[in-house]
Design a protein around this motif. Sequence first.
Motif, PDB file in Angstrom:
ATOM      1  N   LEU A 157      50.925  31.776  39.582  1.00 53.67           N
ATOM      2  CA  LEU A 157      51.188  31.347  38.196  1.00 53.67           C
ATOM      3  C   LEU A 157      50.529  32.280  37.170  1.00 53.67           C
ATOM      4  N   GLU A 158      50.651  33.578  37.380  1.00 55.34           N
ATOM      5  CA  GLU A 158      50.060  34.581  36.480  1.00 55.34           C
ATOM      6  C   GLU A 158      48.555  34.348  36.327  1.00 55.34           C
ATOM      7  N   MET A 159      47.899  34.211  37.453  1.00 49.90           N
ATOM      8  CA  MET A 159      46.483  33.889  37.489  1.00 49.90           C
ATOM      9  C   MET A 159      45.623  34.838  36.679  1.00 49.90           C
ATOM     10  N   ALA A 160      45.823  36.147  36.845  1.00 52.87           N
ATOM     11  CA  ALA A 160      44.942  37.110  36.187  1.00 52.87           C
ATOM     12  C   ALA A 160      44.984  36.963  34.675  1.00 52.87           C
ATOM     13  N   LEU A 187      35.500  42.205  29.081  1.00 49.89           N
ATOM     14  CA  LEU A 187      36.861  41.679  28.947  1.00 49.89           C
ATOM     15  C   LEU A 187      37.183  41.375  27.493  1.00 49.89           C
ATOM     16  N   LEU A 188      36.220  40.819  26.769  1.00 51.22           N
ATOM     17  CA  LEU A 188      36.423  40.546  25.349  1.00 51.22           C
ATOM     18  C   LEU A 188      36.629  41.845  24.574  1.00 51.22           C
ATOM     19  N   ARG A 189      35.834  42.850  24.877  1.00 50.22           N
ATOM     20  CA  ARG A 189      35.953  44.138  24.191  1.00 50.22           C
ATOM     21  C   ARG A 189      37.297  44.787  24.492  1.00 50.22           C
ATOM     22  N   GLU A 190      37.710  44.778  25.770  1.00 55.08           N
ATOM     23  CA  GLU A 190      38.973  45.410  26.138  1.00 55.08           C
ATOM     24  C   GLU A 190      40.177  44.693  25.532  1.00 55.08           C
ATOM     25  N   GLY A 195      44.305  45.055  23.906  1.00 55.57           N
ATOM     26  CA  GLY A 195      45.280  43.992  24.085  1.00 55.57           C
ATOM     27  C   GLY A 195      45.478  43.577  25.529  1.00 55.57           C
ATOM     28  N   ILE A 196      44.904  44.344  26.458  1.00 55.93           N
ATOM     29  CA  ILE A 196      44.979  44.050  27.884  1.00 55.93           C
ATOM     30  C   ILE A 196      43.710  44.576  28.526  1.00 55.93           C
ATOM     31  N   THR A 197      43.311  43.961  29.635  1.00 55.40           N
ATOM     32  CA  THR A 197      42.064  44.335  30.291  1.00 55.40           C
ATOM     33  C   THR A 197      42.322  45.070  31.599  1.00 55.40           C
ATOM     34  N   ARG A 198      41.313  45.775  32.042  1.00 58.85           N
ATOM     35  CA  ARG A 198      41.412  46.461  33.329  1.00 58.85           C
ATOM     36  C   ARG A 198      41.590  45.464  34.461  1.00 58.85           C
ATOM     37  N   MET A 199      40.999  44.282  34.334  1.00 54.62           N
ATOM     38  CA  MET A 199      41.157  43.266  35.375  1.00 54.62           C
ATOM     39  C   MET A 199      42.614  42.851  35.515  1.00 54.62           C
ATOM     40  N   ILE A 201      45.261  44.649  34.638  1.00 51.57           N
ATOM     41  CA  ILE A 201      46.027  45.791  35.149  1.00 51.57           C
ATOM     42  C   ILE A 201      45.828  45.942  36.656  1.00 51.57           C
ATOM     43  N   ALA A 202      44.559  45.866  37.086  1.00 51.26           N
ATOM     44  CA  ALA A 202      44.262  46.013  38.511  1.00 51.26           C
ATOM     45  C   ALA A 202      44.912  44.898  39.325  1.00 51.26           C
ATOM     46  N   SER A 203      44.890  43.690  38.787  1.00 53.99           N
ATOM     47  CA  SER A 203      45.494  42.576  39.505  1.00 53.99           C
ATOM     48  C   SER A 203      47.009  42.749  39.614  1.00 53.99           C
ATOM     49  N   SER A 204      47.640  43.220  38.544  1.00 59.01           N
ATOM     50  CA  SER A 204      49.092  43.422  38.571  1.00 59.01           C
ATOM     51  C   SER A 204      49.496  44.491  39.573  1.00 59.01           C
ATOM     52  N   GLU A 205      48.588  45.427  39.842  1.00 63.80           N
ATOM     53  CA  GLU A 205      48.862  46.515  40.758  1.00 63.80           C
ATOM     54  C   GLU A 205      48.405  46.214  42.186  1.00 63.80           C
ATOM     55  N   SER A 206      47.813  45.040  42.390  1.00 64.34           N
ATOM     56  CA  SER A 206      47.309  44.682  43.710  1.00 64.34           C
ATOM     57  C   SER A 206      48.441  44.251  44.629  1.00 64.34           C
ATOM     58  N   VAL A 207      48.106  43.989  45.858  1.00 67.80           N
ATOM     59  CA  VAL A 207      49.098  43.567  46.853  1.00 67.80           C
ATOM     60  C   VAL A 207      49.756  42.247  46.465  1.00 67.80           C
ATOM     61  N   TRP A 208      49.043  41.411  45.693  1.00 66.45           N
ATOM     62  CA  TRP A 208      49.602  40.112  45.298  1.00 66.45           C
ATOM     63  C   TRP A 208      50.422  40.217  44.008  1.00 66.45           C
ATOM     64  N   GLY A 209      50.238  41.266  43.255  1.00 68.47           N
ATOM     65  CA  GLY A 209      51.031  41.468  42.059  1.00 68.47           C
ATOM     66  C   GLY A 209      50.692  40.574  40.888  1.00 68.47           C
ATOM     67  N   GLY A 210      49.414  40.209  40.731  1.00 64.61           N
ATOM     68  CA  GLY A 210      49.032  39.449  39.543  1.00 64.61           C
ATOM     69  C   GLY A 210      48.336  38.162  39.879  1.00 64.61           C
TER      70      GLY A 210
END
Length: 210
Positions: A157-160, A187-190, A195-199, A201-210
Amino acid sequence: MNAISRLPASPLANAALAAARASESVAIANHSIRSFLFAELLAEHDGTTNDSDYDRELLFAACVMHDLGTGDKARGEQRFEVEGADLAAEILSAHGAAARDVDRVWEAIAFHSSPGIAERRGLLAYLTREGIGVDFGRRADIVMTHEHAIHLAFPRLEMARSLTDAIVQHAARSPAAAPRYSVPGELLRERSAEGITRMEIASSESVWGG
C-alpha cells in the motif's frame, strides 16, 4: 505459509498489534507486521531461534510497535524512534513484562534506524532492525519462499511514501523531533528541499518496488 497463523496471540502481542493498528495507517501497520515475519524468517535462517536470547513474543512486540512514534499517540517532542520506544515500554509494563525485557524492547525500537548500533545491542535489536531492513529490500533473497504469502496477507500500500509522510509530519512538530543528521531530521530536510526523500527512492528501486 499462512502468515496470519504465524502471529503470536498472547495478551501482550494482541495489545501491541492493537496499538499499532489504532494509531498508524494501514500501510505502516502492515509494514510493522511484515517486519516481524521477515525477522522470524531471518532468525530461522541464521539458526538463532534456539538462542537463549531469542524471545518470539518480544520480537513481535518490538517489530510491531517500532513505528508507534509516527502515530497519533506520539507528541512530537522527541524523535519518533524514542517516542515510539517510550509508548511501547508503557504497553509492556502494563502487561507485566520484566524490567529487563522492557529495556530490551525499548532499545530495539529506539535504535532501529541506527546502523552500527542496533547490531551491537543484542539479538532482539539486531533482528528487529534486520526484519525492518528486509521490508525495505535488504537480504530479501532469504525470505523469497514466503514473501508472496506475507505480501498477500499484509499488502504494501505504498508503504515507503506513507511512512515518510508520517515521519516528516512528526519531525515538523518541534526541533527536538528532527535533530540534524538524524533519520527524521534528514527526511524532513530532503522533503522540504527536493519533494522526495532518498528513503522513498531507494524503496521504489528495491526488489519490492516501494
